[in-house]
Scaffold this motif. Structure first.
Motif, PDB file in Angstrom:
ATOM      1  N   ASP A  23      10.560  29.292  33.430  1.00 52.11           N
ATOM      2  CA  ASP A  23       9.821  27.856  33.024  1.00 52.11           C
ATOM      3  C   ASP A  23       8.532  27.918  32.678  1.00 52.11           C
ATOM      4  N   MET A  24       7.696  28.803  33.456  1.00 52.69           N
ATOM      5  CA  MET A  24       6.191  28.522  33.365  1.00 52.69           C
ATOM      6  C   MET A  24       5.616  30.016  33.018  1.00 52.69           C
ATOM      7  N   GLN A  45      14.654  31.883  43.012  1.00 49.09           N
ATOM      8  CA  GLN A  45      13.779  31.144  43.005  1.00 49.09           C
ATOM      9  C   GLN A  45      12.798  31.723  42.113  1.00 49.09           C
ATOM     10  N   ILE A  46      12.628  32.975  42.113  1.00 53.69           N
ATOM     11  CA  ILE A  46      11.541  33.574  40.847  1.00 53.69           C
ATOM     12  C   ILE A  46      12.203  33.335  39.770  1.00 53.69           C
ATOM     13  N   ASP A  47      13.349  33.525  39.513  1.00 58.38           N
ATOM     14  CA  ASP A  47      14.060  33.224  37.947  1.00 58.38           C
ATOM     15  C   ASP A  47      13.674  31.970  37.419  1.00 58.38           C
ATOM     16  N   THR A  56       3.468  28.013  42.601  1.00 55.95           N
ATOM     17  CA  THR A  56       4.787  28.035  42.952  1.00 55.95           C
ATOM     18  C   THR A  56       5.147  29.219  43.877  1.00 55.95           C
ATOM     19  N   CYS A  57       6.415  28.823  44.483  1.00 54.12           N
ATOM     20  CA  CYS A  57       6.659  30.143  45.380  1.00 54.12           C
ATOM     21  C   CYS A  57       8.068  30.325  45.385  1.00 54.12           C
ATOM     22  N   LEU A  59       2.529  32.659  41.527  1.00 55.46           N
ATOM     23  CA  LEU A  59       3.512  32.756  42.102  1.00 55.46           C
ATOM     24  C   LEU A  59       3.281  33.323  43.408  1.00 55.46           C
ATOM     25  N   THR A  60       3.604  32.753  44.785  1.00 56.05           N
ATOM     26  CA  THR A  60       3.467  33.316  45.753  1.00 56.05           C
ATOM     27  C   THR A  60       4.948  33.617  46.415  1.00 56.05           C
ATOM     28  N   ILE A  61       5.142  34.885  46.750  1.00 55.49           N
ATOM     29  CA  ILE A  61       6.409  35.330  47.303  1.00 55.49           C
ATOM     30  C   ILE A  61       6.110  35.607  48.822  1.00 55.49           C
TER      31      ILE A  61
END
Length: 448
Positions: free
Chosen positions: A71-72, A64-66, A36-37, A8-10
């Motif tokens: 899911d992943m 977005q993070i939720d 994911t982002c 995950l990139t934030i």
């Protein structure tokens, strides 16, 4: 079927495509992981600087993070541009909620110019996010601010890393792009330093920080220990800088696909060369063209600048019991002689990437001309002192012709066998030309 790691990139979005979310996705995807982002800000940005930035509402960042974490199976994440105290606090909240292992790239300014982190948010970064993080990767300028000191050498960078670790972050990596290209790793749990030395390379650097932290997160997600992960990330960035291409009027972006493209090009060259060798070996008449010293066939990478970037047969192709036999394997750096011919030709015509040598006779030169191949030659006696024959001879023949000809030949000299060189864009092309010449030569010989 096993699942690949998901990162995950934030971070913020760079409309110029060189840094931010765009750089992160390209980096992680090219390393074989899924990205994911969660976009924190939308910047209006190009290679010359940041025109404006619009912060995404914190609730949307949470959503977005939720969405991806519910899911992943996301274990590792990285953060980039977090422009405000509220956004930093929101990200810290979500990192804690999903127990994410976080690599923080404390983005404070764009490479091309423009602040991306408000000064009042630095305290929030140090107090709320770094204590939850596994790694932070400041460059020298960012480390100066986080540590509250000025870094001018390695020892001061080590001191700064230790000061930054007092925020609670486990690992501090002070990247050396603005110092001497060496990266300093400080492990707060062991109180140990590791120095990863480096050298400056030419190329665009826009997005290098984002790319480094993304590559680091990817390596950690794949199970590499911190020192090995940092070395892999550094090597990745170096290749990305070397492979950068100018796309605007300012600082060029790094090319995250450079290593993928290079590997693909190497495979393509080796495969084409193998096909070329097969064409020669399977020919019934090619042996008639093999000179006493044997022949070699070579092909260069598109951007080749040295013999190590030209592939050829490690030995030669020789005549044995009436057949063409390959002595050795196909590999890069295998030929100095034919490789120099190609490298010289590429300076004039970059697509002229292949060549091979066959024996010389006036009869063969005439056949080349009759089938429509352009020819040019050089005379060894005219070679200036302190030059290499193949470099000078190839260049001389090209200059005489006004372009790279299909055929370059010379009539030899004392201790030097006369030779014809076939030039072309690929190994299969020059091999096919050689076989065509050999078939015509054989038919004329049989008629006589």
């Amino acid at each position: 079927m096993s699942k690949i790691p998901v990162i995950l990139t934030i971070a913020g979005s760079d409309s110029g495509g060189g840094a931010g979310i765009e750089a992160d996705i390209k980096t992680i995807a090219s390393l074989g992981l899924h990205t994911t982002c969660a976009i924190t800000s939308v910047t209006s940005q190009n290679t010359t600087g940041v025109l404006s930035a619009y912060d995404i509402p914190c609730e949307v960042i949470r959503n977005q993070i939720d969405a991806v974490c519910e899911d992943m199976n996301i274990i590792w994440a990285k953060s980039g541009m977090l422009s405000s105290s509220d956004i930093i606090a929101t990200v810290a909240e979500m990192v804690k909620k999903y127990d994410l292992k976080l690599v923080v790239d404390p983005v404070m300014a764009a490479e091309a110019g423009g602040d991306l982190l408000r000064k009042d948010a630095i305290t929030t970064l140090k107090q709320k996010l770094l204590p939850l993080s596994e790694v932070v990767t400041p460059n020298i300028n960012e480390a100066n601010i986080l540590a509250g000191m000025q870094i001018t050498n390695i020892e001061e960078a080590k001191e700064a890393a230790k000061l930054i670790s007092q925020t609670g972050v486990k690992i501090v990596i002070v990247t050396g792009g603005h110092l001497d290209a060496s990266d300093i790793i400080y492990d707060s749990e062991t109180d140990m330093y590791t120095i990863i030395p480096g050298n400056f390379v030419k190329g665009g650097t826009h997005g290098s920080g984002c790319t480094y932290s993304s590559a680091l997160a990817a390596a950690l997600a794949q199970g590499y220990k911190i020192d090995d992960a940092a070395k892999k990330a550094k090597d990745f960035v170096v290749e990305a800088i070397k492979g950068s291409m100018p796309v605007g009027n300012g600082v060029g972006p790094v090319n995250q696909l450079s290593h993928v493209l290079k590997n693909s090009e190497r495979y393509t060259v080796l495969q084409d060369l193998k096909n070329g060798v097969d064409i020669l070996v399977q020919s019934n008449h090619f042996t008639r063209l093999i000179p006493e010293v044997g022949c070699n066939i070579a092909m260069a990478l598109p951007s080749a600048a040295s013999t190590s970037e030209v592939a050829a047969v490690t030995g030669r192709i020789v005549k044995l019991k009436g057949t063409a036999q390959v002595v050795g394997e196909i590999d890069f750096g295998a030929s100095s002689h034919v490789a120099r011919i190609i490298l010289t030709a590429m300076k004039h015509t970059p697509t002229s990437r292949a060549s091979m040598n066959i024996r010389h006779s006036q009869h063969l030169v005439n056949i080349c001309k009759e089938v429509g191949l352009s020819t040019s030659s050089f005379t060894r006696e005219d070679e200036p002192k302190d030059t290499h024959t193949m470099d000078w001879g190839t260049s001389d023949a090209i200059d005489k012709h006004g372009a790279v000809p299909d055929i370059i030949y010379d009539k030899g000299g004392i201790g030097k066998e006369a030779m014809i060189r076939i030039m072309g864009n690929s190994a299969t092309e020059v091999a096919s030309t050689a076989v065509k010449i050999s078939e015509i030569y054989a038919s004329l010989k049989d008629q006589n």
